[in-house]
Design an enzyme around this catalytic site. Structure first.
Site, PDB file in Angstrom:
ATOM      1  N   GLY A 218       1.711 -61.548  51.775  1.00  0.00           N
ATOM      2  CA  GLY A 218       2.087 -62.930  52.019  1.00  0.00           C
ATOM      3  C   GLY A 218       1.791 -63.847  50.855  1.00  0.00           C
ATOM      4  O   GLY A 218       1.736 -65.061  51.011  1.00  0.00           O
ATOM      5  N   PRO A 260       2.252 -55.887  49.330  1.00  0.00           N
ATOM      6  CA  PRO A 260       3.098 -56.970  48.848  1.00  0.00           C
ATOM      7  C   PRO A 260       4.570 -56.578  48.751  1.00  0.00           C
ATOM      8  O   PRO A 260       4.902 -55.477  48.308  1.00  0.00           O
ATOM      9  CB  PRO A 260       2.543 -57.243  47.444  1.00  0.00           C
ATOM     10  N   GLY A 261       5.432 -57.464  49.200  1.00  0.00           N
ATOM     11  CA  GLY A 261       6.866 -57.287  48.993  1.00  0.00           C
ATOM     12  C   GLY A 261       7.305 -58.281  47.923  1.00  0.00           C
ATOM     13  O   GLY A 261       7.500 -57.943  46.749  1.00  0.00           O
ATOM     14  N   ARG A 298      19.199 -66.376  52.501  1.00  0.00           N
ATOM     15  CA  ARG A 298      17.922 -67.085  52.640  1.00  0.00           C
ATOM     16  C   ARG A 298      18.037 -68.612  52.661  1.00  0.00           C
ATOM     17  O   ARG A 298      17.350 -69.261  53.456  1.00  0.00           O
ATOM     18  CB  ARG A 298      16.942 -66.627  51.561  1.00  0.00           C
ATOM     19  N   TYR A 302      16.475 -69.732  56.153  1.00  0.00           N
ATOM     20  CA  TYR A 302      15.240 -70.499  56.240  1.00  0.00           C
ATOM     21  C   TYR A 302      15.025 -71.517  55.126  1.00  0.00           C
ATOM     22  O   TYR A 302      13.901 -71.813  54.745  1.00  0.00           O
ATOM     23  CB  TYR A 302      13.986 -69.653  56.461  1.00  0.00           C
ATOM     24  N   CYS A 328      33.670 -68.883  55.821  1.00  0.00           N
ATOM     25  CA  CYS A 328      34.362 -69.934  56.560  1.00  0.00           C
ATOM     26  C   CYS A 328      33.508 -70.508  57.688  1.00  0.00           C
ATOM     27  O   CYS A 328      33.818 -70.340  58.879  1.00  0.00           O
ATOM     28  CB  CYS A 328      35.714 -69.430  57.033  1.00  0.00           C
ATOM     29  N   GLU A 329      32.430 -71.087  57.326  1.00  0.00           N
ATOM     30  CA  GLU A 329      31.584 -71.977  58.122  1.00  0.00           C
ATOM     31  C   GLU A 329      30.598 -72.561  57.120  1.00  0.00           C
ATOM     32  O   GLU A 329      30.656 -72.196  55.946  1.00  0.00           O
ATOM     33  CB  GLU A 329      30.902 -71.243  59.279  1.00  0.00           C
ATOM     34  N   TYR A 356      14.257 -59.782  49.823  1.00  0.00           N
ATOM     35  CA  TYR A 356      14.981 -60.243  51.022  1.00  0.00           C
ATOM     36  C   TYR A 356      16.342 -60.868  50.685  1.00  0.00           C
ATOM     37  O   TYR A 356      16.784 -61.780  51.371  1.00  0.00           O
ATOM     38  CB  TYR A 356      14.106 -61.229  51.832  1.00  0.00           C
TER      39      TYR A 356
HETATM   40  C1  LIG Z   1       7.169 -58.044  55.429  1.00  0.00           C
HETATM   41  C2  LIG Z   1       5.846 -57.432  55.418  1.00  0.00           C
HETATM   42  C3  LIG Z   1       5.076 -57.437  54.243  1.00  0.00           C
HETATM   43  C4  LIG Z   1       5.529 -58.085  52.946  1.00  0.00           C
HETATM   44  O1  LIG Z   1       5.432 -59.476  52.971  1.00  0.00           O
HETATM   45  P1  LIG Z   1       5.733 -60.312  51.640  1.00  0.00           P
HETATM   46  O2  LIG Z   1       5.601 -61.733  52.048  1.00  0.00           O
HETATM   47  O3  LIG Z   1       7.103 -59.977  51.176  1.00  0.00           O
HETATM   48  O4  LIG Z   1       4.731 -59.912  50.622  1.00  0.00           O
HETATM   49  C5  LIG Z   1       3.851 -56.806  54.298  1.00  0.00           C
HETATM   50  N1  LIG Z   1       3.401 -56.208  55.427  1.00  0.00           N
HETATM   51  C6  LIG Z   1       4.109 -56.183  56.560  1.00  0.00           C
HETATM   52  C7  LIG Z   1       3.577 -55.488  57.757  1.00  0.00           C
HETATM   53  C8  LIG Z   1       5.358 -56.801  56.604  1.00  0.00           C
HETATM   54  O5  LIG Z   1       6.051 -56.784  57.745  1.00  0.00           O
END
Ligand SMILES: *Cc1c(COP(=O)(O)O)cnc(C)c1O
Length: 400
Positions: A218, A260-261, A298, A302, A328-329, A356
């Site tokens: 996060g 981390p993503g 995105r 959001y 088309c919206e 994402y």
């Molecule tokens: C989506 C997710 C993440 C990655 O979150 P980021 O905000 O992209 O770093 C990590 N752990 C779990 C379980 C998730 O569902």
């Protein structure tokens, strides 16, 4: 990557196009591991759902990270990319017992986030090590869609249900080897994160057989120059100190894990689209691109504000534009944005398009999904072809 390199890729591979900078993914990984270099055992599990292209997963593996998955298909993609089962953690929410069982049979680390499945699984497979996802009920993250640790969240087992967790563990004799939390995205306040960590430490004392503590992810990344972001270095210092002292208290070696993503791939991604039409209306100037929320949802989903640059004319005089898509919206990427003067045919570059973005793309309006390119060692290699008409028809069964 600079504007010239990106324009050249747009010309070579066509638009719309996703480009990922391998060096940026690696430098983010090194930044994170450097922040925790004083912890003896650290494991970074890249969250596959951010960007799951197999070439990206191979790169992640080469860099040295493991992976975090949320579906059995992501587990399969990880195995396909060459990860060993023990390098994969599976953290689903609300999936069937059968799917969790199937993942466990593949040998991946499972992470359970509800009591009914915990009880069922512990009864049937008491020997399979299980991680428990705790909800510490800490409100973290700036956006309610991506904040998952608060009291109303569907994620995790409430920390207040610890007595029930312990009863299940005792009754089934199951083996708990990890505990986990993931409180949401866009966490800025390190103190909030550390507070949640304390709750996890306290929970950990209830289990004698832990191998790892997983603090989820996060981390907030910057979206433009001067934007705020999680101070990873400071966070690393503070959590390292606390983790190392906890490990002594606990009396057994523990691994510190993160998943981390965004932090790894967001800034590495660039989305390139061509301007089809510049339309002056009585109130604004629209720049319509050859894409829409089918490719990058995105902003509409959001309200993400992706930085947009006209890479065909990076030094031009700035004017105000509304950048819109062809769906088309209502399909707005940005309102009233200062961008250097746009002509029809120019290429716009959207920043922070690694996490994402492609991953949430669709075929809405019967459009093809874009191609993806990996920028590595000074050249672009195609890692996913643009779709074709055959792809739209695939799996459809026409009437005779
Ligand atoms: C989506 C997710 C993440 C990655 O979150 P980021 O905000 O992209 O770093 C990590 N752990 C779990 C379980 C998730 O569902």
């Amino acid at each position: 990557m600079n504007a010239k390199e990106l324009v050249a890729l747009a010309e070579e591979f066509g638009c719309p196009l996703y480009v990922y900078d391998a060096a940026k993914i690696e430098s983010q990984y090194l930044r994170l591991t450097a922040a925790f270099s004083k912890v003896e055992r650290v494991r970074i599990n890249y969250a596959v759902k951010a960007l799951s292209n197999v070439a990206i997963l191979q790169l992640i593996k080469k860099i040295g990270a493991n992976i975090d998955t949320v579906s059995i298909q992501e587990v399969q993609l990880g195995l396909h990319a060459g990860f060993q089962p023990h390098q994969i953690i599976y953290t689903p929410n609300g999936v069937s017992f059968e799917e969790i069982e199937a993942a466990a049979m593949l040998g991946v680390q499972i992470n359970i986030d509800n009591l009914s499945i915990l009880e069922h699984f512990g009864t049937k497979h008491p020997k399979v090590p299980v991680c428990i996802r705790i909800n510490p009920h800490v409100m973290a993250g700036g956006n309610t869609n991506i904040s998952v640790g608060h009291i109303d969240s569907k994620f995790g087992i409430s920390i207040h249900q610890m007595p029930h967790i312990l009863r299940i563990v005792e009754n089934t004799g199951m083996h708990i080897n990890g505990i986990h939390m993931h409180t949401g995205s866009d966490i800025l306040d390190i103190e909030v994160f550390l507070y949640a960590a304390e709750i996890l430490f306290e929970a950990a004392h209830h289990f004698k057989t832990l191998d790892f503590l997983d603090f989820g992810s996060g981390f907030k990344v910057p979206y433009h120059k001067g934007d705020i972001e999680t101070n990873i270095e400071e966070f690393g210092k503070k959590l390292t100190k606390r983790f190392n002292s906890f490990e002594k208290e606990y009396g057994k070696p523990l691994t510190l894990a993160f998943e981390p993503g965004k932090f790894l791939v967001s800034e590495a991604g660039f989305f390139l689209a061509k301007v089809n039409v510049v339309k002056q209306t009585t109130s604004t100037v629209f720049a319509s691109i050859d894409s829409g929320f089918n490719h990058l949802i995105r902003p509409m989903l959001y309200g993400s504000q992706h930085f947009i640059e006209n890479i065909s004319n990076p030094k031009g005089k700035e004017r105000f534009y509304s950048v819109v898509g062809y769906i088309c919206e209502t399909d707005t990427f940005a309102n009233n944005r200062r961008i250097s003067e746009i002509k029809e045919g120019d290429i716009l570059c959207f920043r922070n398009a690694g996490a994402y973005c492609y991953e949430m793309s669709s075929n809405y309006n019967s459009r093809y999904k874009p191609a993806e390119v990996l920028w590595i060692d000074g050249k672009g290699i195609l890692i996913r072809q643009r779709e074709t008409f055959e792809d739209l028809l695939k799996n459809q069964i026409a009437l005779d």
